[in-house]
Design a protein around this motif. Structure first.
Motif, PDB file in Angstrom:
ATOM      1  N   VAL A  28       0.870  -1.170   0.000  1.00 40.71           N
ATOM      2  CA  VAL A  28       0.000   0.000   0.000  1.00 40.71           C
ATOM      3  C   VAL A  28       0.911   1.226   0.000  1.00 40.71           C
ATOM      4  O   VAL A  28       1.730   1.387   0.902  1.00 40.71           O
ATOM      5  CB  VAL A  28      -0.903   0.013   1.250  1.00 40.71           C
ATOM      6  CG1 VAL A  28      -1.858   1.204   1.205  1.00 40.71           C
ATOM      7  CG2 VAL A  28      -1.675  -1.296   1.379  1.00 40.71           C
ATOM      8  N   PHE A  29       0.790   2.050  -1.026  1.00 35.20           N
ATOM      9  CA  PHE A  29       1.649   3.239  -1.107  1.00 35.20           C
ATOM     10  C   PHE A  29       0.917   4.468  -0.585  1.00 35.20           C
ATOM     11  O   PHE A  29      -0.253   4.686  -0.919  1.00 35.20           O
ATOM     12  CB  PHE A  29       2.040   3.499  -2.562  1.00 35.20           C
ATOM     13  CG  PHE A  29       3.000   2.488  -3.113  1.00 35.20           C
ATOM     14  CD1 PHE A  29       4.317   2.479  -2.711  1.00 35.20           C
ATOM     15  CD2 PHE A  29       2.578   1.533  -4.038  1.00 35.20           C
ATOM     16  CE1 PHE A  29       5.217   1.559  -3.225  1.00 35.20           C
ATOM     17  CE2 PHE A  29       3.459   0.607  -4.556  1.00 35.20           C
ATOM     18  CZ  PHE A  29       4.781   0.617  -4.143  1.00 35.20           C
TER      19      PHE A  29
ATOM     20  N   ARG B  21       7.086   7.114   0.483  1.00 36.01           N
ATOM     21  CA  ARG B  21       7.939   7.320  -0.692  1.00 36.01           C
ATOM     22  C   ARG B  21       9.214   6.490  -0.700  1.00 36.01           C
ATOM     23  O   ARG B  21       9.763   6.203  -1.744  1.00 36.01           O
ATOM     24  CB  ARG B  21       8.357   8.789  -0.763  1.00 36.01           C
ATOM     25  CG  ARG B  21       7.330   9.653  -1.398  1.00 36.01           C
ATOM     26  CD  ARG B  21       7.824  11.083  -1.369  1.00 36.01           C
ATOM     27  NE  ARG B  21       6.753  12.018  -1.610  1.00 36.01           N
ATOM     28  CZ  ARG B  21       6.396  12.403  -2.819  1.00 36.01           C
ATOM     29  NH1 ARG B  21       7.003  11.930  -3.868  1.00 36.01           N
ATOM     30  NH2 ARG B  21       5.413  13.252  -2.980  1.00 36.01           N
ATOM     31  N   VAL B  22       9.680   6.171   0.497  1.00 33.45           N
ATOM     32  CA  VAL B  22      10.927   5.443   0.599  1.00 33.45           C
ATOM     33  C   VAL B  22      10.900   4.102  -0.143  1.00 33.45           C
ATOM     34  O   VAL B  22      11.903   3.625  -0.663  1.00 33.45           O
ATOM     35  CB  VAL B  22      11.290   5.254   2.084  1.00 33.45           C
ATOM     36  CG1 VAL B  22      10.966   3.895   2.597  1.00 33.45           C
ATOM     37  CG2 VAL B  22      12.722   5.581   2.301  1.00 33.45           C
ATOM     38  N   GLY B  23       9.712   3.543  -0.225  1.00 31.65           N
ATOM     39  CA  GLY B  23       9.600   2.252  -0.906  1.00 31.65           C
ATOM     40  C   GLY B  23       9.568   2.399  -2.407  1.00 31.65           C
ATOM     41  O   GLY B  23       9.504   1.436  -3.151  1.00 31.65           O
TER      42      GLY B  23
ATOM     43  N   VAL C 213      -2.405   2.147  -4.469  1.00 36.00           N
ATOM     44  CA  VAL C 213      -1.852   3.483  -4.288  1.00 36.00           C
ATOM     45  C   VAL C 213      -2.919   4.343  -3.624  1.00 36.00           C
ATOM     46  O   VAL C 213      -3.899   4.733  -4.244  1.00 36.00           O
ATOM     47  CB  VAL C 213      -1.421   4.087  -5.637  1.00 36.00           C
ATOM     48  CG1 VAL C 213      -0.808   5.462  -5.430  1.00 36.00           C
ATOM     49  CG2 VAL C 213      -0.430   3.170  -6.322  1.00 36.00           C
ATOM     50  N   ALA C 214      -2.742   4.575  -2.309  1.00 39.22           N
ATOM     51  CA  ALA C 214      -3.739   5.348  -1.582  1.00 39.22           C
ATOM     52  C   ALA C 214      -3.510   6.831  -1.819  1.00 39.22           C
ATOM     53  O   ALA C 214      -4.441   7.615  -1.893  1.00 39.22           O
ATOM     54  CB  ALA C 214      -3.660   5.027  -0.092  1.00 39.22           C
ATOM     55  N   SER C 215      -2.257   7.208  -1.944  1.00 45.18           N
ATOM     56  CA  SER C 215      -1.945   8.599  -2.276  1.00 45.18           C
ATOM     57  C   SER C 215      -0.496   8.641  -2.719  1.00 45.18           C
ATOM     58  O   SER C 215       0.238   7.674  -2.558  1.00 45.18           O
ATOM     59  CB  SER C 215      -2.138   9.515  -1.065  1.00 45.18           C
ATOM     60  OG  SER C 215      -1.237   9.139  -0.036  1.00 45.18           O
TER      61      SER C 215
ATOM     62  N   GLN D 183       7.000   4.515 -11.998  1.00 46.65           N
ATOM     63  CA  GLN D 183       7.753   3.638 -11.104  1.00 46.65           C
ATOM     64  C   GLN D 183       6.834   2.796 -10.249  1.00 46.65           C
ATOM     65  O   GLN D 183       7.080   1.627 -10.017  1.00 46.65           O
ATOM     66  CB  GLN D 183       8.654   4.460 -10.202  1.00 46.65           C
ATOM     67  CG  GLN D 183       9.950   4.770 -10.896  1.00 46.65           C
ATOM     68  CD  GLN D 183      10.664   5.901 -10.238  1.00 46.65           C
ATOM     69  OE1 GLN D 183      10.171   6.479  -9.281  1.00 46.65           O
ATOM     70  NE2 GLN D 183      11.813   6.220 -10.747  1.00 46.65           N
ATOM     71  N   ARG D 184       5.762   3.428  -9.767  1.00 44.55           N
ATOM     72  CA  ARG D 184       4.864   2.647  -8.914  1.00 44.55           C
ATOM     73  C   ARG D 184       4.197   1.552  -9.724  1.00 44.55           C
ATOM     74  O   ARG D 184       4.037   0.446  -9.255  1.00 44.55           O
ATOM     75  CB  ARG D 184       3.846   3.577  -8.265  1.00 44.55           C
ATOM     76  CG  ARG D 184       4.535   4.435  -7.248  1.00 44.55           C
ATOM     77  CD  ARG D 184       3.640   4.822  -6.113  1.00 44.55           C
ATOM     78  NE  ARG D 184       4.485   5.183  -4.997  1.00 44.55           N
ATOM     79  CZ  ARG D 184       4.349   6.284  -4.289  1.00 44.55           C
ATOM     80  NH1 ARG D 184       3.386   7.122  -4.554  1.00 44.55           N
ATOM     81  NH2 ARG D 184       5.160   6.519  -3.290  1.00 44.55           N
TER      82      ARG D 184
END
Ligand SMILES: Nc1ncnc2c1ncn2[C@@H]1O[C@H](COP(=O)(O)OP(=O)(O)OP(=O)(O)O)[C@@H](O)[C@H]1O
Length: 621
Positions: free
Chosen positions: A487-488, A535-537, A551-553, A564-565
């Motif tokens: 989950v981003f 963001r680190v991930g 991608v939550a936000s 990239q995501r």
């Protein structure tokens, strides 16, 4: 008796030829195109690439197949019979727009076009739209303008004096300045004319760049400022050729244990031919492996620059796994460990620091690999671009073209080398992810009215942090209970809230290094199924088996992040899905759509749905 022997042998060799010709037809069927390369032929048979090439050459000598040279190093082959029947491809030139549209382009045409044009998009009917930009002409790999024009005429099938005039002027523009090594060892900037040196270079460059004039058209250059000089003149519209005699450094013995795929082979060949370049391909498309192929081809001491310590360790492991290098050959140089060996992996940050960079400068590198190369332009990383090396190779998964730093990357490192993404998906090298935009209603009315009463960044944050997304995440995870999911998020508060709601660890920039590594490790091993990542991930950390990305936000910022995501789920592992949550009726909705349009143009399926977890609130009159 004796007379029969030679006759038998003749029969044998005839049937051998037929067998080989059959093998070519079989291989062509398997490849799905009317022609093939020697590498493809070797992959479809038991022959080594050299044997395959020799076999094809023999058949061509016999007239059974024909050969067309795509470049100096690459050829395609096709049976003579096929030559007449397959030509569904149509190339249309728009000289004023400097665009070429190709319906059903075959590999040969694509290879030709990629030498002087950039694939910009695919149009509605599946045609490929290529654009000729200044920098494409500047970077064309041809020996002479005549060669370039010949390739263009060949692929375009028609001549446009207007376009050729423009190409000629760009070609000449790229040959006005060059850096060279003086016989006494120092570096010189040489201009094509006194006027260019006096009116372009000297006014734009100061004493830090140019130490002193040597003649009206030549200046003595500060060696540490070569990257800056290239950048300044490039920005003024004059790309600088780099003809310095750089030492290759000591040789290293290195063999690759994997067989490169055709497109990787092609990248490596283009790279060794040009001496520098940037491999551009979606995550998981094998850039790292192709870079190892380039290392093996150069066989010189190599410095690999990476954005994070995790990536340094990964590179180290991959080198040991896929090449003949051993731990003794490989050094790591970063916050955790500092050793320089014939192959050294360093972080950009450490390599750019004054107190360390001398060490890197002292060593003669045959090759520097800039991993995740879009990092280079930011000020701290930029300094690494000055490091001396004979060959520079960049790697990036960022196909975006309008980012400010893109041009800079290609100036500092080298021209892009790639294969269009659609083709990599088609051939199954990279799993095509499904991207779904899910529109989520507000979690509560307070948030909704807060959104209406704020503006600017706050407004964006309110929409991004909508608590309605938490239910949707729960729902999506329940839909895919077995999937490894990431989950981003962009905002820390939101990350913590989601982490608590779904009972999954949260990794942010504040998470200590050791814990980060431990959690990622557990995720890799399958002991952990879900992680919430800030963001680190986003970059530099390999999460090979993520099957679901939510991608939550934080899709915001740049297309690069979007790409990239999406890439995190684009692993060859198989079914991969990315779900992007956007708050319905807000600017986030439009924003996400815009971001995804870019991926859609790369051939990725993008769909849009209404959130299923919560019914949309009934409309009140
Ligand atoms: N020629 C090859 N033969 C077999 N496996 C390969 C080959 N090339 C790449 N792979 C495998 O495919 C996977 C992805 O390759 P690689 O890590 O090189 O991709 P990448 O483009 O560098 O990815 P990222 O952008 O995430 O760094 C790896 O598991 C790698 O071992």
């Amino acid at each position: 008796m004796t007379a029969e022997e030679p006759a038998d042998r003749d029969d044998d060799s005839d049937s051998a030829t037929e067998l080989e010709l059959d093998a070519v037809y079989d291989a062509i069927d398997a490849v799905g195109r009317p022609h093939l390369t020697a590498t493809e032929f070797s992959r479809k048979t038991d022959l080594t690439p050299d044997e395959a090439r020799a076999e094809l050459e023999r058949l061509a000598d016999d007239g059974d197949i024909e050969r067309q040279d795509v470049s100096e190093v690459e050829s395609v082959w096709y049976p003579t019979d096929i030559a007449e029947v397959t030509d569904r491809e149509r190339v249309v030139l728009f000289p004023d727009r400097r665009e070429v549209v190709v319906e059903h382009p075959d590999q040969f045409t694509r290879a030709q076009l990629s030498q002087f044009a950039r694939l910009q998009d695919t149009n509605r009917s599946g045609g490929y739209v290529y654009e000729l930009r200044e920098e494409d002409i500047w970077a064309a790999p041809h020996e002479s303008l005549e060669d370039l024009l010949a390739t263009m005429r060949d692929v375009l099938g028609e001549r446009s004096p207007h376009l050729e005039e423009w190409v000629t002027s760009q070609w000449e523009r790229a040959r006005k300045f060059r850096l060279k090594t003086h016989e006494d060892g120092y570096v010189v900037l040489e201009a094509d004319s006194d006027d260019l040196m006096g009116n372009v270079a000297r006014p734009k460059l100061d004493d830090d760049h140019l130490r002193a004039p040597i003649s009206d058209s030549e200046s003595w250059v500060n060696e540490d400022a070569t990257a800056e000089i290239k950048r300044t003149l490039y920005e003024a519209g004059y790309p600088v050729r780099d003809d310095r005699d750089l030492e290759t450094g000591d040789a290293i013995e290195m063999d690759l244990r994997l067989r490169l795929r055709d497109y990787q082979q092609d990248w490596v060949e283009r790279f060794t031919e040009q001496g520098s370049g940037v491999f551009v391909g979606p995550p998981g498309s094998g850039k790292t492996v192709a870079a190892m192929g380039a290392m093996a081809a150069i066989s010189g001491e190599t410095l690999i620059l990476v954005p994070s310590r995790e990536l340094a360790t990964q590179w180290h492991d991959e080198l040991v796994r896929h090449t003949s290098l051993t731990d003794d050959d490989i050094g790591e140089y970063h916050g955790g460990e500092k050793s320089i060996r014939p192959v050294t992996i360093a972080t950009y940050r450490t390599a750019g620091m004054d107190r360390h960079r001398k060490l890197f400068d002292q060593r003669k590198w045959g090759l520097i690999v800039f991993d995740e190369v879009h990092h280079v332009p930011s000020p701290i990383h930029r300094r690494s671009a000055d490091l001396q090396t004979k060959h520079r190779l960049g790697l990036t998964a960022t196909p975006t073209r309008e980012s400010d730093d893109e041009e800079e990357i290609f100036t500092l490192i080298g021209p892009p080398i790639g294969t269009d993404w659609g083709k990599l998906f088609d051939e199954g090298y990279v799993a095509e992810p499904e991207v779904e935009i899910r529109l989520v209603p507000w979690g509560n009315e307070t948030e909704q009215s807060e959104y209406s009463s704020t503006s600017g960044h706050d407004r964006r944050q309110v929409a991004a942090s909508n608590t309605g997304k938490i239910d949707e995440i729960r729902y999506a995870l329940a839909e895919n209970p077995a999937a490894k999911a990431l989950v981003f998020i962009e905002y820390l508060d939101q990350g913590e809230a989601i982490s608590e709601a779904i009972d999954a660890p949260f990794i942010s920039g504040e998470t200590p290094h050791a814990r980060r590594e431990k959690l990622f490790d557990e995720f890799r091993r399958g002991e952990l199924n879900t992680l919430v990542v800030s963001r680190v991930g986003d970059e530099g950390i390999d999460l090979p088996d993520a099957e679901l990305a939510l991608v939550a936000s934080g899709l915001g910022g740049s297309r690069r992040q979007g790409a990239q995501r999406a890439g995190r789920t684009m692993r060859p592992a198989g079914d991969a899905r990315m779900v992007i949550l956007a708050t319905r009726g807000t600017t986030e909705e439009d924003f996400v759509r815009r971001q995804m349009r870019h991926l859609a143009s790369k051939g990725i399926r993008v769909t849009e749905t209404e959130a299923e977890a919560v019914e949309p609130p009934a409309k009140t009159e």
